[in-house]
Design a protein around this motif. Structure first.
Motif, PDB file in Angstrom:
ATOM      1  N   MET A 141      16.668   8.655  42.287  1.00 54.78           N
ATOM      2  CA  MET A 141      17.686   9.592  42.769  1.00 54.78           C
ATOM      3  C   MET A 141      17.081  10.992  42.846  1.00 54.78           C
ATOM      4  O   MET A 141      16.408  11.430  41.923  1.00 54.78           O
ATOM      5  CB  MET A 141      18.876   9.610  41.801  1.00 54.78           C
ATOM      6  CG  MET A 141      19.992  10.581  42.218  1.00 54.78           C
ATOM      7  SD  MET A 141      21.350  10.609  41.030  1.00 54.78           S
ATOM      8  CE  MET A 141      21.960   8.947  41.196  1.00 54.78           C
TER       9      MET A 141
ATOM     10  N   PRO B  77      23.971  16.882  52.074  1.00 57.12           N
ATOM     11  CA  PRO B  77      24.019  15.485  51.638  1.00 57.12           C
ATOM     12  C   PRO B  77      23.843  15.344  50.127  1.00 57.12           C
ATOM     13  O   PRO B  77      22.999  16.009  49.528  1.00 57.12           O
ATOM     14  CB  PRO B  77      22.838  14.846  52.383  1.00 57.12           C
ATOM     15  CG  PRO B  77      21.915  15.975  52.677  1.00 57.12           C
ATOM     16  CD  PRO B  77      22.778  17.181  52.891  1.00 57.12           C
ATOM     17  N   THR B  78      24.659  14.483  49.528  1.00 52.04           N
ATOM     18  CA  THR B  78      24.580  14.246  48.087  1.00 52.04           C
ATOM     19  C   THR B  78      24.317  12.787  47.761  1.00 52.04           C
ATOM     20  O   THR B  78      24.188  12.432  46.592  1.00 52.04           O
ATOM     21  CB  THR B  78      25.891  14.676  47.398  1.00 52.04           C
ATOM     22  OG1 THR B  78      26.975  13.900  47.919  1.00 52.04           O
ATOM     23  CG2 THR B  78      26.171  16.156  47.622  1.00 52.04           C
ATOM     24  N   LYS B  79      24.256  11.939  48.790  1.00 55.72           N
ATOM     25  CA  LYS B  79      24.062  10.512  48.565  1.00 55.72           C
ATOM     26  C   LYS B  79      22.628  10.107  48.860  1.00 55.72           C
ATOM     27  O   LYS B  79      21.990  10.652  49.758  1.00 55.72           O
ATOM     28  CB  LYS B  79      25.035   9.711  49.433  1.00 55.72           C
ATOM     29  CG  LYS B  79      26.502   9.959  49.080  1.00 55.72           C
ATOM     30  CD  LYS B  79      27.443   9.209  50.007  1.00 55.72           C
ATOM     31  CE  LYS B  79      28.893   9.515  49.662  1.00 55.72           C
ATOM     32  NZ  LYS B  79      29.829   8.862  50.593  1.00 55.72           N
ATOM     33  N   SER B  80      22.142   9.170  48.096  1.00 52.71           N
ATOM     34  CA  SER B  80      20.770   8.703  48.242  1.00 52.71           C
ATOM     35  C   SER B  80      20.522   8.188  49.664  1.00 52.71           C
ATOM     36  O   SER B  80      21.344   7.465  50.228  1.00 52.71           O
ATOM     37  CB  SER B  80      20.497   7.585  47.236  1.00 52.71           C
ATOM     38  OG  SER B  80      19.189   7.105  47.354  1.00 52.71           O
TER      39      SER B  80
ATOM     40  N   GLU C 252      29.269  16.181  53.877  1.00 47.71           N
ATOM     41  CA  GLU C 252      28.113  15.339  53.576  1.00 47.71           C
ATOM     42  C   GLU C 252      27.039  15.445  54.656  1.00 47.71           C
ATOM     43  O   GLU C 252      25.853  15.267  54.382  1.00 47.71           O
ATOM     44  CB  GLU C 252      28.576  13.884  53.433  1.00 47.71           C
ATOM     45  CG  GLU C 252      27.503  12.921  52.961  1.00 47.71           C
ATOM     46  CD  GLU C 252      27.095  13.131  51.508  1.00 47.71           C
ATOM     47  OE1 GLU C 252      25.983  12.698  51.149  1.00 47.71           O
ATOM     48  OE2 GLU C 252      27.874  13.735  50.742  1.00 47.71           O
TER      49      GLU C 252
ATOM     50  N   ARG D 182      26.425  14.814  42.643  1.00 45.03           N
ATOM     51  CA  ARG D 182      27.426  14.023  41.929  1.00 45.03           C
ATOM     52  C   ARG D 182      28.241  14.910  40.997  1.00 45.03           C
ATOM     53  O   ARG D 182      29.448  14.745  40.851  1.00 45.03           O
ATOM     54  CB  ARG D 182      26.740  12.900  41.151  1.00 45.03           C
ATOM     55  CG  ARG D 182      26.078  11.884  42.077  1.00 45.03           C
ATOM     56  CD  ARG D 182      25.457  10.744  41.310  1.00 45.03           C
ATOM     57  NE  ARG D 182      24.684   9.897  42.207  1.00 45.03           N
ATOM     58  CZ  ARG D 182      25.212   8.977  42.983  1.00 45.03           C
ATOM     59  NH1 ARG D 182      26.516   8.788  43.007  1.00 45.03           N
ATOM     60  NH2 ARG D 182      24.441   8.233  43.764  1.00 45.03           N
TER      61      ARG D 182
ATOM     62  N   GLN E 290      30.751  16.781  43.076  1.00 43.50           N
ATOM     63  CA  GLN E 290      31.916  15.980  43.419  1.00 43.50           C
ATOM     64  C   GLN E 290      32.869  15.868  42.230  1.00 43.50           C
ATOM     65  O   GLN E 290      34.084  15.871  42.384  1.00 43.50           O
ATOM     66  CB  GLN E 290      31.458  14.594  43.861  1.00 43.50           C
ATOM     67  CG  GLN E 290      30.697  14.614  45.183  1.00 43.50           C
ATOM     68  CD  GLN E 290      30.051  13.291  45.501  1.00 43.50           C
ATOM     69  OE1 GLN E 290      29.832  12.461  44.622  1.00 43.50           O
ATOM     70  NE2 GLN E 290      29.727  13.083  46.762  1.00 43.50           N
TER      71      GLN E 290
ATOM     72  N   HIS F 211      20.359   9.983  52.390  1.00 41.52           N
ATOM     73  CA  HIS F 211      20.875  10.888  53.417  1.00 41.52           C
ATOM     74  C   HIS F 211      19.976  12.122  53.488  1.00 41.52           C
ATOM     75  O   HIS F 211      19.739  12.786  52.474  1.00 41.52           O
ATOM     76  CB  HIS F 211      22.312  11.303  53.102  1.00 41.52           C
ATOM     77  CG  HIS F 211      23.305  10.208  53.298  1.00 41.52           C
ATOM     78  ND1 HIS F 211      24.665  10.425  53.457  1.00 41.52           N
ATOM     79  CD2 HIS F 211      23.139   8.866  53.354  1.00 41.52           C
ATOM     80  CE1 HIS F 211      25.283   9.272  53.609  1.00 41.52           C
ATOM     81  NE2 HIS F 211      24.373   8.304  53.544  1.00 41.52           N
TER      82      HIS F 211
ATOM     83  N   ASN G 224      20.633  15.082  44.846  1.00 34.84           N
ATOM     84  CA  ASN G 224      21.624  14.015  44.780  1.00 34.84           C
ATOM     85  C   ASN G 224      22.321  14.002  43.432  1.00 34.84           C
ATOM     86  O   ASN G 224      23.533  13.795  43.334  1.00 34.84           O
ATOM     87  CB  ASN G 224      20.959  12.659  45.027  1.00 34.84           C
ATOM     88  CG  ASN G 224      20.554  12.475  46.471  1.00 34.84           C
ATOM     89  OD1 ASN G 224      21.093  13.143  47.342  1.00 34.84           O
ATOM     90  ND2 ASN G 224      19.599  11.608  46.721  1.00 34.84           N
ATOM     91  N   SER G 225      21.553  14.201  42.359  1.00 34.30           N
ATOM     92  CA  SER G 225      22.161  14.208  41.038  1.00 34.30           C
ATOM     93  C   SER G 225      23.078  15.406  40.863  1.00 34.30           C
ATOM     94  O   SER G 225      24.136  15.318  40.267  1.00 34.30           O
ATOM     95  CB  SER G 225      21.076  14.218  39.953  1.00 34.30           C
ATOM     96  OG  SER G 225      20.283  15.383  40.036  1.00 34.30           O
TER      97      SER G 225
END
Length: 256
Positions: free
Chosen positions: A1, A162-165, A158, A9, A12, A167, A5-6
């Protein structure tokens, strides 16, 4: 990750800003860029304000108040093994969150009557470009609400942050982040000009000065900062935060 990204999370989990802002203006208010992003367009315009009194933030001991000693360049350098886009994104998120908290604390002092324009110092105020492509004066709380709401919406998007793996950041990210930086700079500038007494009343000047010095050093390091936005009119003595920039350079806090 990835690092961002971490962080994403935790973003969020943290939920929306606690300080309520006005709704995002209609898309007509924000001219659309070739990339399809809605970006607020603003410009600086001179006023006839004239004040011979030295601002408090340039006076001792307030100008020296800080949580960090030494040159701020040392804390903005890109860490090893961290992607530059993620590093910039994380820091812009942090700057926004911290600035938003400071503004939330003093926002009741920033009203339509007390701040009828987005002033940032003697002979300097910022104007808004409306849907007719004309420069208009907005009261500072309206201007700041528009900016902070726009930035929050970008952070929640997003496709931009981007916050998701897996992306990636969009190709337009550098241009977008530079525009975000410029708008946040103007919020800082207004608070220094119009609300520094409230910062002093809260005994928060070391925190606010350190946040702003960090912000300036970061912008300089990653080419987000346009010096003319800090100094004002070329060839003229620096005004507002431009004078603060010059003072901190003399003190060795910032680099030229």
């Amino acid at each position: 990750m990835s690092f961002f990204n971490s962080i994403g999370r935790s973003m969020q989990r943290s939920g929306p800003r606690s300080t309520k802002r006005s709704p995002t203006p209609t898309s007509a208010t924000f001219p659309t860029s070739p990339s399809g992003e809605n970006l607020p367009a603003t410009a600086g315009s001179p006023t006839t304000i004239n004040s011979g009194q030295k601002p408090l933030y340039l006076c001792s001991p307030f100008v020296e108040a800080a949580l960090v000693k030494g040159n701020f360049k040392t804390i903005v350098m890109l860490p090893k093994y961290v992607d530059i886009m993620e590093w910039v994104a994380v820091n812009i998120f942090d700057f926004f969150q911290n600035l938003n908290m400071f503004y939330g604390v003093i926002s009741e002092c920033c009203t339509q009557s007390s701040c009828p324009t987005m002033s940032a110092g003697p002979a300097l105020s910022y104007t808004w470009i409306n849907q007719d492509r004309k420069s208009v004066q907005l009261a500072a709380p309206t201007y700041i609400d528009y900016v902070m709401t726009w930035v929050q919406n970008l952070l929640d998007d997003e496709g931009t942050f981007p916050t998701k793996s897996g992306h990636d950041f969009p190709p337009t990210f550098p241009a977008t982040i530079k525009h975000v930086y410029r708008q946040l700079l103007r919020v800082f500038a207004h608070i220094y000009h119009a609300h520094y007494p409230q910062i002093l009343h809260l005994r928060s000047e070391p925190h606010f000065n350190s946040l702003f010095a960090h912000f300036l050093a970061f912008g300089r390091e990653y080419e987000l900062l346009d010096i003319k936005d800090v100094r004002g009119t070329p060839g003229q003595p620096a005004v507002g935060i431009g004078a603060l920039w010059e003072r901190w350079k003399e003190m060795g806090i910032l680099e030229g």
